[in-house]
Scaffold this active site. Structure first.
Site, PDB file in Angstrom:
ATOM      1  N   TYR A 167     -44.076  34.559  33.376  1.00  0.00           N
ATOM      2  CA  TYR A 167     -43.532  33.211  33.465  1.00  0.00           C
ATOM      3  C   TYR A 167     -44.650  32.237  33.106  1.00  0.00           C
ATOM      4  CZ  TYR A 167     -39.561  35.098  36.177  1.00  0.00           C
ATOM      5  OH  TYR A 167     -38.455  35.793  36.610  1.00  0.00           O
ATOM      6  N   PRO A 214     -28.485  33.576  40.107  1.00  0.00           N
ATOM      7  CA  PRO A 214     -27.506  33.471  41.193  1.00  0.00           C
ATOM      8  C   PRO A 214     -26.563  32.285  41.018  1.00  0.00           C
ATOM      9  CG  PRO A 214     -29.656  32.719  41.937  1.00  0.00           C
ATOM     10  CD  PRO A 214     -29.861  33.333  40.586  1.00  0.00           C
ATOM     11  N   GLY A 216     -25.563  31.442  37.930  1.00  0.00           N
ATOM     12  CA  GLY A 216     -24.993  31.610  36.596  1.00  0.00           C
ATOM     13  C   GLY A 216     -25.723  30.835  35.524  1.00  0.00           C
TER      14      GLY A 216
END
Length: 276
Positions: free
Chosen positions: A60, A206, A208
């Site tokens: 990340y 979680p 979407g």
């Protein structure tokens, strides 16, 4: 009553609603996002609100999220579990490749330890299984790191139930991460296996990838509970299974507060049937 806690690996109690750090990086998980001071403020507020599970990854940024965690939270609270990942190399905006050779995984883990300024990573997750390297070799490398005290528990990201079964025949697995949410339940067989084996399931996306925060997403049911659609989606996960530990990410203090308030939303059996 829905339990707000899960004991990961049979020994590490965490608050089930955690925080994910991907949104602290730029588009495509590349580079920083905005002012680092804002990211530090979000991380500190998450811990102030009682978050004890922070999910991140070495790619990340790459490296950006892990460095921000160390800047914001050291010295770390004793009950904080930092879960990071290795096995994926980011080469640009939304560009990456899988690399699971044992020597590569060792180098990645040791680099994460330095960036996070930890002696032991509580949960180290194989970000993707490398199809070019036998599973036994990839997990063997993590087993060695665990034996050396550099990681405490092993996790897997984006696997099938069959792959988890194969991995469990080789070593202990404390957690998995797969895409799973109110609208995407393709990993249901994996969730059932995790429930049977007491393995934490950290669902990614979680919300979407933002689609479940839209005003039209289950808006009527959300309104009945004085909640936003996003809070409803997170509450559904917390009610769906005691092993689900969602870690929604955001770079906004306002959205962080909204997400964490989802833990207070209580859904009835009738709500769950309707949402199901």
């Amino acid at each position: 009553m829905v339990s707000q806690r899960f004991t990961l690996g049979g020994e590490l109690p965490v608050r089930r609603l955690g925080y994910g750090t991907a949104q602290l990086t730029g588009p495509g998980y590349w580079g920083p996002r905005g002012d680092a001071r804002d990211a530090v403020a979000v991380l500190r507020r998450a811990v102030e609100r009682g978050v004890t599970l922070i999910d991140t990854a070495d790619n990340y940024g790459p490296s950006v999220a892990e460095e921000l965690i160390a800047e914001a939270l050291r010295p770390y609270p004793g009950d904080l579990l930092i879960a990071t990942k290795g096995g994926v190399v980011r080469t640009g905006d939304s560009a990456w490749y899988v690399s699971g050779r044992p020597e590569t995984l060792r180098a990645m883990c040791e680099a994460s330890l330095r960036r996070l300024r930890l002696d032991t990573i509580g949960l180290y997750q194989l970000h993707r299984l490398d199809p070019r390297v036998p599973m036994a070799e990839q997990l063997g490398a993590l087993d060695e790191l665990r034996a050396e005290g550099k990681i405490r528990h092993i996790g897997l990201d984006t696997v099938t139930a069959e792959q988890l079964e194969a991995a469990l025949a080789l070593t202990d697995i404390a957690a998995v991460q797969n895409r799973y949410n109110l609208l995407d339940r393709a990993s249901e067989p994996l969730l059932e296996l995790c429930e049977a084996r007491g393995i934490a399931f950290l669902p990614w996306f979680p919300l979407g990838n933002g689609s479940l925060t839209a005003a039209t997403a289950r808006a009527e049911t959300a309104a009945e509970h004085g909640a936003t659609p996003g809070q409803l989606a997170l509450a559904w996960l917390l009610h769906r299974s005691p092993v689900l530990c969602p870690t929604p990410g955001t770079g906004s203090l306002v959205h962080l507060e909204e997400n964490l308030d989802a833990a207070a939303v209580r859904l009835t059996a009738e709500d769950m049937r309707a949402l199901g």
